[in-house]
Design a protein around this motif. Structure first.
Motif, PDB file in Angstrom:
ATOM      1  N   MET A 294       0.825  -1.207   0.000  1.00 38.52           N
ATOM      2  CA  MET A 294       0.000   0.000   0.000  1.00 38.52           C
ATOM      3  C   MET A 294       0.861   1.260   0.000  1.00 38.52           C
ATOM      4  SD  MET A 294      -3.124  -1.000  -0.205  1.00 38.52           S
ATOM      5  CE  MET A 294      -2.450  -2.264  -1.300  1.00 38.52           C
ATOM      6  N   ALA A 295       1.945   1.242   0.791  1.00 33.93           N
ATOM      7  CA  ALA A 295       2.849   2.392   0.821  1.00 33.93           C
ATOM      8  C   ALA A 295       3.502   2.593  -0.546  1.00 33.93           C
ATOM      9  CB  ALA A 295       3.915   2.181   1.902  1.00 33.93           C
ATOM     10  N   LEU A 296       3.914   1.494  -1.163  1.00 36.05           N
ATOM     11  CA  LEU A 296       4.533   1.581  -2.490  1.00 36.05           C
ATOM     12  C   LEU A 296       3.563   2.161  -3.510  1.00 36.05           C
ATOM     13  CD1 LEU A 296       6.764   0.864  -4.563  1.00 36.05           C
ATOM     14  CD2 LEU A 296       5.695  -1.397  -4.745  1.00 36.05           C
ATOM     15  N   LEU A 297       2.333   1.686  -3.480  1.00 34.08           N
ATOM     16  CA  LEU A 297       1.348   2.168  -4.455  1.00 34.08           C
ATOM     17  C   LEU A 297       1.090   3.653  -4.275  1.00 34.08           C
ATOM     18  CD1 LEU A 297      -0.486   1.291  -6.740  1.00 34.08           C
ATOM     19  CD2 LEU A 297      -2.240   0.709  -5.058  1.00 34.08           C
ATOM     20  N   LEU A 298       0.944   4.069  -3.024  1.00 34.80           N
ATOM     21  CA  LEU A 298       0.686   5.483  -2.751  1.00 34.80           C
ATOM     22  C   LEU A 298       1.857   6.357  -3.200  1.00 34.80           C
ATOM     23  CD1 LEU A 298      -1.092   7.669  -1.488  1.00 34.80           C
ATOM     24  CD2 LEU A 298      -0.018   7.170   0.720  1.00 34.80           C
ATOM     25  N   LEU A 299       3.083   5.961  -2.838  1.00 40.85           N
ATOM     26  CA  LEU A 299       4.260   6.743  -3.212  1.00 40.85           C
ATOM     27  C   LEU A 299       4.459   6.756  -4.726  1.00 40.85           C
ATOM     28  CD1 LEU A 299       6.791   5.684  -0.410  1.00 40.85           C
ATOM     29  CD2 LEU A 299       5.607   7.881  -0.672  1.00 40.85           C
ATOM     30  N   SER A 300       4.141   5.651  -5.379  1.00 38.73           N
ATOM     31  CA  SER A 300       4.292   5.589  -6.840  1.00 38.73           C
ATOM     32  C   SER A 300       3.333   6.551  -7.530  1.00 38.73           C
ATOM     33  CB  SER A 300       4.052   4.152  -7.323  1.00 38.73           C
ATOM     34  OG  SER A 300       5.000   3.269  -6.763  1.00 38.73           O
ATOM     35  N   ILE A 301       2.107   6.624  -7.023  1.00 38.89           N
ATOM     36  CA  ILE A 301       1.140   7.555  -7.605  1.00 38.89           C
ATOM     37  C   ILE A 301       1.610   8.990  -7.381  1.00 38.89           C
ATOM     38  CG2 ILE A 301      -1.231   8.413  -7.408  1.00 38.89           C
ATOM     39  CD1 ILE A 301      -2.085   5.540  -6.771  1.00 38.89           C
TER      40      ILE A 301
END
Length: 310
Positions: A294-301
Motif C-alpha cells: 500500500m505504501a509503495l502504491l501510494l508513493l508511486s502515484i
C-alpha cells in the motif's frame, strides 16, 4: 494459492509481454543519447504501464474487502495479482533504465523489491505448508477453534484423571479468546466437535494413582494450557512417549485405558500447536507484504503525479 496448470496462460502471457517489452527496450536504450530515462516517451510508456499493473495488483485488497462484488472470479484476481504484479517490476526497471536514481527513486525501488521478494516468499510458503499440514496433521481443525478445543481437551483430561485419582487442584481459568485467521469462520460461528471422551467408572481414587496425579499436575495439565511451556517434558514427542511409557510401567494395567486417552489428548494438543505455528508462518508474511504494498502504491502515484506536473 497453488501453482498448477491453470496458471499456464498467465505464465505464457507474462513471458510474451516481457519479451516484447525487452525487445523494444534494447534499441531504445542503445539509441538514447544520454541513456534511457524515465522522462522520455518510451520511459513514460514503460512507467505508465508498470503503474497501471501495480494499481491492478493493489485492487486485490479492495476486492477481498467486498467479496460480494461480482467483478471477476477471486482466483482470476489472485492470478492477475501474482503475475501482473511481477511483470510490473520489470516494466518499472525499464522505466528507470535500470538506475535507481535519487533518494526518492531509490526508496521506491527498494520498497518495490521488498514487496516482490515478500510476495515470492509467501507464494513459496503456500506451495509447501498446506501440503505439510494435510499430511502431518490429521487432526487439523479450523484455526479460530483452536483455543476452544484446547479448553475442551483440558476439561476431558481433568475429568479422566479426577475419576481415578480424586479431586485435582483448581486450575486457572482459561481465558476466553477469539482468533481470526484468513479464510476461517465468521465471527461468532462455532463448529461442532465430537462428544467428550467417556469417563472411567471408579467411584473412589485408586491408591496407585498418586503417580498419575503427580505427572498430570506437573507435566500434562500445563501442556494442555493455551500457551505451551517451552521447557515441558511433553514438548518433544519422544520425551512425551517416554513419559507415558513410564506411567504404563509404574501404574496397574487397570489404568492403561486412562493413560492411552491422556496420550491421545496430548497428541491432539501437539498437533494443534503445530497447526498454529504453521498458520502463523503461512500468513505472517502478509504483515510485511500488505502494508508495504500500500505504501509503495501510494508513493508511486505521488511520484507519477509530481513527475508529470513538474
Amino acid at each position: 494459492m497453488l501453482l498448477d496448470a491453470s496458471h499456464r496462460r498467465w505464465v505464457v502471457g507474462t513471458l510474451v509481454v516481457l519479451l516484447v517489452a525487452s525487445a523494444a527496450y534494447i534499441p531504445y536504450a542503445r539509441g538514447a543519447m544520454q541513456g534511457p530515462s524515465g522522462g522520455s516517451w518510451p520511459g513514460l510508456i514503460y512507467g505508465g504501464a508498470g503503474l497501471a499493473l501495480m494499481v491492478y495488483a493493489g485492487l486485490l485488497g479492495a476486492r477481498r474487502k467486498v467479496p460480494t462484488w461480482r467483478i471477476g472470479r477471486a482466483t482470476t484476481w489472485m492470478k492477475g495479482h501474482l503475475w501482473l504484479g511481477l511483470l510490473s517490476y520489470f516494466l518499472i526497471l525499464f522505466h528507470g533504465g535500470f538506475r535507481w536514481g535519487g533518494p526518492l527513486t531509490f526508496a521506491l525501488m527498494a520498497l518495490f523489491t521488498v514487496v516482490i521478494l515478500s510476495g515470492i516468499y509467501g507464494l513459496v510458503l503456500q506451495q509447501i505448508l498446506p501440503r505439510m499440514m494435510q499430511t502431518q496433521l490429521p487432526l487439523e481443525t479450523v484455526y479460530e477453534q483452536i483455543d476452544s478445543i484446547v479448553a475442551q481437551l483440558r476439561s476431558e483430561a481433568d475429568a479422566l484423571v479426577a475419576a481415578v485419582a480424586g479431586p485435582l487442584p483448581v486450575a486457572e481459568p482459561l481465558p476466553a479468546t477469539e482468533r481470526h485467521g484468513g479464510g476461517g469462520l465468521e465471527r461468532g460461528q462455532v463448529l461442532a466437535r465430537p462428544v467428550l471422551r467417556a469417563r472411567p467408572t471408579w467411584t473412589t481414587a485408586l491408591p496407585e494413582s498418586v503417580v498419575l496425579r503427580e505427572a498430570y499436575v506437573t507435566d500434562i495439565r500445563p501442556f494442555l494450557a493455551p500457551r505451551l511451556p517451552g521447557d515441558g517434558r511433553l514438548a518433544a514427542p519422544r520425551q512425551g512417549e517416554a513419559m507415558f511409557q513410564h506411567l504404563r510401567m509404574a501404574l496397574p494395567p487397570a489404568l492403561g485405558e486412562v493413560i492411552d486417552e491422556l496420550q491421545a489428548i496430548c497428541e491432539e494438543r501437539r498437533q494443534l500447536a503445530v497447526q498454529r505455528r504453521l498458520h502463523h508462518w503461512l500468513h505472517g508474511w502478509l504483515l510485511v507484504h500488505v502494508p508495504l504494498s500500500m505504501a509503495l502504491l501510494l508513493l508511486s502515484i505521488v511520484h507519477a503525479v509530481v513527475s508529470v506536473r513538474y
